[in-house]
Design a protein around this motif. Structure first.
Motif, mmCIF file in Angstrom:
data_model
loop_
_atom_site.group_PDB
_atom_site.id
_atom_site.type_symbol
_atom_site.label_atom_id
_atom_site.label_comp_id
_atom_site.label_asym_id
_atom_site.label_seq_id
_atom_site.Cartn_x
_atom_site.Cartn_y
_atom_site.Cartn_z
ATOM 1 N N LEU A 63 -3.947 2.263 6.352
ATOM 2 C CA LEU A 63 -3.131 1.065 6.426
ATOM 3 C C LEU A 63 -3.842 -0.041 7.197
ATOM 4 C CD1 LEU A 63 0.314 2.774 7.019
ATOM 5 C CD2 LEU A 63 -0.245 1.324 5.074
ATOM 6 N N VAL A 64 -4.464 0.324 8.310
ATOM 7 C CA VAL A 64 -5.195 -0.661 9.108
ATOM 8 C C VAL A 64 -6.330 -1.264 8.290
ATOM 9 C CG1 VAL A 64 -6.758 -0.929 11.078
ATOM 10 C CG2 VAL A 64 -4.579 0.275 11.361
ATOM 11 N N ASP A 65 -7.060 -0.424 7.558
ATOM 12 C CA ASP A 65 -8.164 -0.923 6.740
ATOM 13 C C ASP A 65 -7.676 -1.913 5.688
ATOM 14 O OD1 ASP A 65 -9.966 0.583 8.159
ATOM 15 O OD2 ASP A 65 -10.037 2.217 6.682
ATOM 16 N N ALA A 66 -6.512 -1.647 5.103
ATOM 17 C CA ALA A 66 -5.980 -2.538 4.067
ATOM 18 C C ALA A 66 -5.497 -3.852 4.664
ATOM 19 C CB ALA A 66 -4.841 -1.848 3.316
ATOM 20 N N VAL A 67 -4.828 -3.770 5.834
ATOM 21 C CA VAL A 67 -4.260 -4.975 6.442
ATOM 22 C C VAL A 67 -5.354 -5.920 6.915
ATOM 23 C CG1 VAL A 67 -2.900 -5.826 8.389
ATOM 24 C CG2 VAL A 67 -2.067 -3.890 7.042
ATOM 25 N N TRP A 68 -6.412 -5.358 7.478
ATOM 26 C CA TRP A 68 -7.488 -6.203 8.010
ATOM 27 C C TRP A 68 -8.748 -6.108 7.130
ATOM 28 C CZ3 TRP A 68 -3.970 -3.942 11.371
ATOM 29 C CH2 TRP A 68 -3.301 -4.838 12.225
ATOM 30 N N ALA A 69 -8.552 -5.979 5.838
ATOM 31 C CA ALA A 69 -9.684 -5.858 4.918
ATOM 32 C C ALA A 69 -10.588 -7.073 5.043
ATOM 33 C CB ALA A 69 -9.183 -5.728 3.480
ATOM 34 N N GLY A 70 -11.881 -6.829 5.303
ATOM 35 C CA GLY A 70 -12.848 -7.905 5.412
ATOM 36 C C GLY A 70 -12.809 -8.659 6.715
ATOM 37 N N LEU A 71 -11.966 -8.225 7.632
ATOM 38 C CA LEU A 71 -11.827 -8.894 8.924
ATOM 39 C C LEU A 71 -12.168 -7.925 10.047
ATOM 40 C CD1 LEU A 71 -8.385 -10.655 8.293
ATOM 41 C CD2 LEU A 71 -10.650 -11.696 8.046
ATOM 42 N N ASP A 72 -12.411 -8.467 11.222
ATOM 43 C CA ASP A 72 -12.595 -7.626 12.402
ATOM 44 C C ASP A 72 -11.257 -7.022 12.798
ATOM 45 O OD1 ASP A 72 -15.270 -8.255 12.529
ATOM 46 O OD2 ASP A 72 -14.958 -9.981 13.861
ATOM 47 N N VAL A 73 -11.230 -5.710 12.980
ATOM 48 C CA VAL A 73 -9.985 -5.032 13.345
ATOM 49 C C VAL A 73 -9.756 -5.201 14.846
ATOM 50 C CG1 VAL A 73 -8.762 -2.833 13.390
ATOM 51 C CG2 VAL A 73 -10.289 -3.377 11.476
ATOM 52 N N PRO A 74 -8.601 -5.775 15.234
ATOM 53 C CA PRO A 74 -8.350 -5.976 16.661
ATOM 54 C C PRO A 74 -8.041 -4.653 17.361
ATOM 55 C CG PRO A 74 -6.421 -6.619 15.415
ATOM 56 C CD PRO A 74 -7.498 -6.300 14.400
ATOM 57 N N ALA A 75 -8.205 -4.634 18.680
ATOM 58 C CA ALA A 75 -7.901 -3.431 19.459
ATOM 59 C C ALA A 75 -6.423 -3.083 19.382
ATOM 60 C CB ALA A 75 -8.336 -3.643 20.913
ATOM 61 N N LEU A 78 0.833 -1.210 0.000
ATOM 62 C CA LEU A 78 0.000 0.000 0.000
ATOM 63 C C LEU A 78 0.864 1.255 0.000
ATOM 64 C CD1 LEU A 78 -2.901 1.014 0.022
ATOM 65 C CD2 LEU A 78 -2.787 1.096 2.521
ATOM 66 N N LEU A 79 1.973 1.228 0.736
ATOM 67 C CA LEU A 79 2.884 2.383 0.718
ATOM 68 C C LEU A 79 3.464 2.582 -0.686
ATOM 69 C CD1 LEU A 79 4.774 1.861 4.119
ATOM 70 C CD2 LEU A 79 3.023 3.581 3.600
ATOM 71 N N LEU A 80 3.771 1.479 -1.383
ATOM 72 C CA LEU A 80 4.297 1.591 -2.749
ATOM 73 C C LEU A 80 3.232 2.081 -3.714
ATOM 74 C CD1 LEU A 80 6.463 -1.663 -2.883
ATOM 75 C CD2 LEU A 80 7.314 0.695 -2.943
ATOM 76 N N LEU A 81 1.997 1.717 -3.466
ATOM 77 C CA LEU A 81 0.899 2.216 -4.296
ATOM 78 C C LEU A 81 0.832 3.740 -4.235
ATOM 79 C CD1 LEU A 81 -1.660 1.623 -6.018
ATOM 80 C CD2 LEU A 81 -2.927 1.471 -3.862
ATOM 81 N N HIS A 82 1.123 4.295 -3.026
ATOM 82 C CA HIS A 82 1.109 5.753 -2.822
ATOM 83 C C HIS A 82 2.533 6.250 -2.570
ATOM 84 C CE1 HIS A 82 -3.277 5.599 -2.530
ATOM 85 N NE2 HIS A 82 -3.147 4.590 -1.682
#
Length: 532
Positions: free
Chosen positions: A58-70, A44-48
């Protein structure tokens, strides 16, 4: 670290996003940037690249489609720490709530591919199609799979853009092949592209044009029908104006006239395995007058002339070997004069018929003839060569030389599998190739034996070099620099040498093996025929 701190010059890296993420160091060795979530962060950093990316994104991309942990923010810091350890020179910078990766010019394969595409199109516009082919192939080699593999919605627009670039590059490659008179190569590229993208009208129109160029009218019309079927079925629309207009043009062309078998002919038998040469054969349709056809030994001059004769429709056809000809043939419509060494051999044999076609075959380029066309037969394109053999070692050893391919195929005929394996393995080494092609290589001897000593020295000594320039040629020939160009021109006229780029020279396939054999068998020995 502070995003505004000064940086020392960075070592060159290679970031590869045209497929699974990879990073190579300045030494070309792949760096271990990990997989999974750290790889997603870097992608994602290389994309931008060179722009700040928020931690939320970054968090949204890493946990895409998953529950984001605390612990997501802390986990993200860990992934960035891992990447910083893998990448040199503090490439990943930070500021409160954001990160960015610093990428220098030429380090990201996606940017390199786009630049190469622009370069190739500029080369084609300047008429440098051969150089454009090399540039496009270099760009296409960068693709290893889906761009930004692993990213989802964030990379959608970039993936679409790069996928379109990949398609455009293949269309550019086909255009360059067509410009070079290599329609078979263009057809091979475009058939794959139209199979993958049946709704791409531009690819279909190029494929139809390529078929048309080689006289395959029925294939061009069939391609239009396949395109129309796909468009109507999947989109509910008819083909666009350009494709429909090309279809109509081909329909309006006169169908090829049937070829009349000759009433009288002493021509050698027509090869049942003849392939390629479509542009050259097309150039002879309806031709009259003198046409010279030259090329190195075994390149297929006689087979080509016989094929052209079979397609000519002339009722009276005559073959003459000028080494034994005593009188001029009379009443011929097509005359093949073979083994011509100089123009004086041709003049007494020309028919007194302005409608006659005379094909003059020579290993060297001829001067001093009043001719309508001159054709030089080059090695076959790879796609054409594969029609003669499917053994990679044979194709690599022959370099598109049809005589060499047929010779090597015949050598393997009716052999046990283990014998075939052993014999093909020999072809991977130049000494083994020279042994396997010994009978063919002897046909190059007369041209070599007629060379003046400096040209003979150059021919032998350049065999280890892939390419060489005029300065190197002067050194190899042992002549002053101002005397080397006539030697180069002499070898070019004998079809032993080519000039793929201005001032850059290389021995042609098989000629290199012949020169290599001479170089090793006559090292430090003068040519016997040149000794006083």
């Amino acid at each position: 670290m502070n995003g505004h701190s000064a940086h020392s010059p960075a070592p060159s890296l290679a970031f590869r996003v045209l497929g699974p993420l990879e990073v190579d160091g300045s030494d070309g060795v792949q760096l271990d940037v990990g997989g999974g979530k750290p790889a997603t962060v870097l992608a994602l950093l290389l994309l931008h690249r060179n722009a700040w990316v928020s931690t939320e994104q970054l968090v949204d991309a890493v946990w895409a489609g998953l529950d984001v942990p605390a612990s997501a923010q802390n986990n993200l810091k860990t992934y960035v720490w891992q990447l910083r350890r893998a990448l040199p020179d503090d490439r990943i910078e930070s500021r409160p709530g954001a990160y960015r990766v610093r990428v220098e010019s030429g380090e990201l394969d996606a940017d390199v591919a786009s630049a190469l595409c622009d370069e190739a199109r500029a080369l084609v516009s300047r008429g440098a199609a051969a150089e454009a082919v090399a540039v496009v192939q270099q760009a296409l080699e960068l693709w290893r799979g889906r761009p930004y593999d692993g990213l989802t919605d964030d990379a959608a627009s970039a993936v679409d853009r790069l996928t379109e670039l990949h398609r455009s590059l293949r269309e550019d490659l086909a255009d360059a092949h067509l410009a070079l008179g290599r329609p078979s190569e263009a057809i091979a590229v475009l058939r794959v592209l139209t199979d993958e993208e049946p709704l791409r009208e531009l690819a279909w129109s190029r494929l139809m044009a390529a078929y048309r160029q080689v006289g395959r009218r029925h294939d061009a019309l069939a391609a239009f029908q396949r395109a129309r079927t796909a468009l109507v079925r999947d989109l509910g629309i008819e083909p666009g104006h350009e494709l429909a207009a090309l279809h109509q043009e081909i329909l309006n062309e006169d169908a090829p006239r049937p070829v009349v078998a000759p009433v009288s002919s002493n021509l050698p038998p027509r090869l049942t395995t003849f392939v390629g040469r479509a542009p050259e054969l097309h150039a002879l349709r309806g031709a009259t007058g003198v046409v010279t056809i030259d090329g190195m030994p075994g390149i297929g001059k006689t087979a080509f002339a016989v094929e052209a004769a079979a397609l000519s429709g002339h009722e009276v056809q005559q073959y003459v070997d000028v080494r034994t000809a005593a009188v001029a043939p009379t009443g011929v419509g097509l005359l093949i004069l073979d083994n011509v060494e100089h123009a004086d051999q041709v003049q007494p044999l020309l028919p007194n018929n302005p409608e006659a076609l005379v094909l003059v075959l020579s290993r060297a380029r001829l001067a001093g003839l009043d001719r309508t066309t001159a054709i030089t037969l080059a090695p076959l394109a790879p796609a054409e060569a594969r029609e003669l053999a499917d053994v990679p070692q044979i194709l690599a050893a022959a370099g598109g030389h049809p005589g060499a391919i047929r010779h090597l195929v015949e050598r393997l005929r009716n052999r046990q599998p283990w014998t075939v394996t052993r014999l093909t393995a020999q072809l991977e080494h130049q000494s083994g190739r020279c042994q396997a092609l010994a009978d063919l290589l002897t046909r190059f001897d007369p041209a070599y034996q007629a060379l003046p000593t400096p040209a003979a020295n150059l021919y032998r000594r350049c065999s280890p070099l892939t390419h060489f320039d005029l300065t190197q040629a002067a050194h190899l020939a042992a002549v002053p620099p101002n005397q080397v160009e006539p030697l180069i021109d002499h070898l070019l006229d004998l079809n032993l040498l080519s000039e793929p780029a201005p001032g850059l020279f290389t021995l042609l396939p098989i000629a290199r093996d012949h020169a290599h054999h001479l170089h090793h068998s006559t090292t430090s020995q003068p040519k016997p025929e040149l000794v006083a």
